[in-house]
Design a protein around this motif. Structure first.
Motif, PDB file in Angstrom:
ATOM      1  N   GLU A  67     -54.030 -15.110  19.201  1.00 15.99           N
ATOM      2  CA  GLU A  67     -53.672 -16.251  19.578  1.00 15.99           C
ATOM      3  C   GLU A  67     -52.549 -16.861  18.304  1.00 15.99           C
ATOM      4  OE1 GLU A  67     -56.834 -19.020  20.389  1.00 15.99           O
ATOM      5  OE2 GLU A  67     -57.434 -16.878  22.441  1.00 15.99           O
ATOM      6  N   PRO A  68     -51.056 -17.504  18.915  1.00 16.34           N
ATOM      7  CA  PRO A  68     -50.362 -18.425  17.701  1.00 16.34           C
ATOM      8  C   PRO A  68     -50.837 -19.701  17.641  1.00 16.34           C
ATOM      9  CG  PRO A  68     -48.908 -18.152  20.316  1.00 16.34           C
ATOM     10  CD  PRO A  68     -50.580 -17.029  19.960  1.00 16.34           C
ATOM     11  N   ASN A  69     -51.958 -20.103  18.161  1.00 18.13           N
ATOM     12  CA  ASN A  69     -52.392 -21.768  17.779  1.00 18.13           C
ATOM     13  C   ASN A  69     -53.633 -21.667  16.792  1.00 18.13           C
ATOM     14  OD1 ASN A  69     -49.728 -22.651  18.555  1.00 18.13           O
ATOM     15  ND2 ASN A  69     -50.508 -22.817  20.638  1.00 18.13           N
ATOM     16  N   ALA A  70     -54.558 -20.497  17.189  1.00 21.18           N
ATOM     17  CA  ALA A  70     -55.800 -20.322  15.880  1.00 21.18           C
ATOM     18  C   ALA A  70     -55.555 -20.094  14.650  1.00 21.18           C
ATOM     19  CB  ALA A  70     -56.451 -19.347  17.251  1.00 21.18           C
ATOM     20  N   ASP A  71     -56.604 -20.633  14.583  1.00 22.35           N
ATOM     21  CA  ASP A  71     -57.013 -20.723  13.054  1.00 22.35           C
ATOM     22  C   ASP A  71     -56.888 -19.356  12.061  1.00 22.35           C
ATOM     23  OD1 ASP A  71     -57.354 -20.875  10.419  1.00 22.35           O
ATOM     24  OD2 ASP A  71     -59.001 -22.259  10.941  1.00 22.35           O
ATOM     25  N   GLN A  72     -56.091 -18.608  11.459  1.00 19.83           N
ATOM     26  CA  GLN A  72     -55.777 -17.469  11.108  1.00 19.83           C
ATOM     27  C   GLN A  72     -56.489 -17.136   9.924  1.00 19.83           C
ATOM     28  OE1 GLN A  72     -53.959 -16.023  13.111  1.00 19.83           O
ATOM     29  NE2 GLN A  72     -53.252 -17.050  14.548  1.00 19.83           N
ATOM     30  N   ASP A  73     -56.328 -18.491   8.888  1.00 22.49           N
ATOM     31  CA  ASP A  73     -57.696 -18.003   8.208  1.00 22.49           C
ATOM     32  C   ASP A  73     -58.722 -17.986   8.528  1.00 22.49           C
ATOM     33  OD1 ASP A  73     -55.240 -18.671   6.398  1.00 22.49           O
ATOM     34  OD2 ASP A  73     -55.784 -21.403   6.174  1.00 22.49           O
ATOM     35  N   PHE A  74     -59.263 -18.481  10.134  1.00 25.93           N
ATOM     36  CA  PHE A  74     -60.691 -18.069   9.981  1.00 25.93           C
ATOM     37  C   PHE A  74     -60.403 -16.773  10.625  1.00 25.93           C
ATOM     38  CE2 PHE A  74     -63.646 -19.340  13.969  1.00 25.93           C
ATOM     39  CZ  PHE A  74     -64.816 -18.978  12.846  1.00 25.93           C
ATOM     40  N   ALA A  75     -59.913 -16.200  10.759  1.00 22.99           N
ATOM     41  CA  ALA A  75     -59.818 -15.022  11.985  1.00 22.99           C
ATOM     42  C   ALA A  75     -59.728 -13.843  10.625  1.00 22.99           C
ATOM     43  CB  ALA A  75     -58.514 -14.335  12.575  1.00 22.99           C
ATOM     44  N   ASN A  76     -58.476 -14.343  10.060  1.00 21.59           N
ATOM     45  CA  ASN A  76     -58.785 -13.592   8.620  1.00 21.59           C
ATOM     46  C   ASN A  76     -60.128 -13.283   7.599  1.00 21.59           C
ATOM     47  OD1 ASN A  76     -57.316 -11.792   6.764  1.00 21.59           O
ATOM     48  ND2 ASN A  76     -57.824 -13.850   5.094  1.00 21.59           N
ATOM     49  N   ALA A  77     -61.163 -14.530   7.857  1.00 24.67           N
ATOM     50  CA  ALA A  77     -62.176 -14.076   6.968  1.00 24.67           C
ATOM     51  C   ALA A  77     -63.368 -13.584   8.280  1.00 24.67           C
ATOM     52  CB  ALA A  77     -62.627 -15.743   7.165  1.00 24.67           C
ATOM     53  N   ILE A  78     -63.155 -13.872   9.652  1.00 22.17           N
ATOM     54  CA  ILE A  78     -64.275 -12.660  10.356  1.00 22.17           C
ATOM     55  C   ILE A  78     -63.665 -11.561   9.787  1.00 22.17           C
ATOM     56  CG2 ILE A  78     -64.388 -12.096  13.374  1.00 22.17           C
ATOM     57  CD1 ILE A  78     -64.122 -15.135  13.425  1.00 22.17           C
ATOM     58  N   GLY A  79     -62.529 -11.184   9.703  1.00 21.51           N
ATOM     59  CA  GLY A  79     -61.860  -9.885   9.885  1.00 21.51           C
ATOM     60  C   GLY A  79     -62.393  -9.685   8.349  1.00 21.51           C
TER      61      GLY A  79
END
Length: 88
Positions: A67-79
């Protein structure tokens, strides 16, 4: 042990263990929907984050939400947490 009159949520059968992450001083819980499909070459993982299904995609060494509007830093932390847990 479950008795015969207890309900059973069959949607949890194929989901992995519950993982926790603290991001921006907020605790979150997530599960990998199909952990048996994770390999070193996996580039897309479906997770259930706080009860909502989301797709994480690997872009090089980073992880992003689809999703383009999601927090990508949060996604990277989960990854990164998943990479450490599953040795990706």
């Amino acid at each position: 042990m479950r008795t015969s009159n207890e309900s059973f949520d069959s949607s949890l059968v194929y989901q992995g263990q519950l993982l926790r992450i603290s991001y921006n001083s907020i605790d979150h819980q997530f599960r990998i929907v199909k952990p048996s499909h994770i390999k070193v070459s996996t580039n897309e993982i479906e997770i259930q984050l706080d009860g909502v299904n989301k797709i994480l995609q690997r872009e090089g060494r980073n992880w992003v939400f689809d999703e383009p509007n999601a927090d990508q830093d949060f996604a990277n932390a989960i990854g990164r947490l998943m990479c450490l847990t599953y040795r990706l």
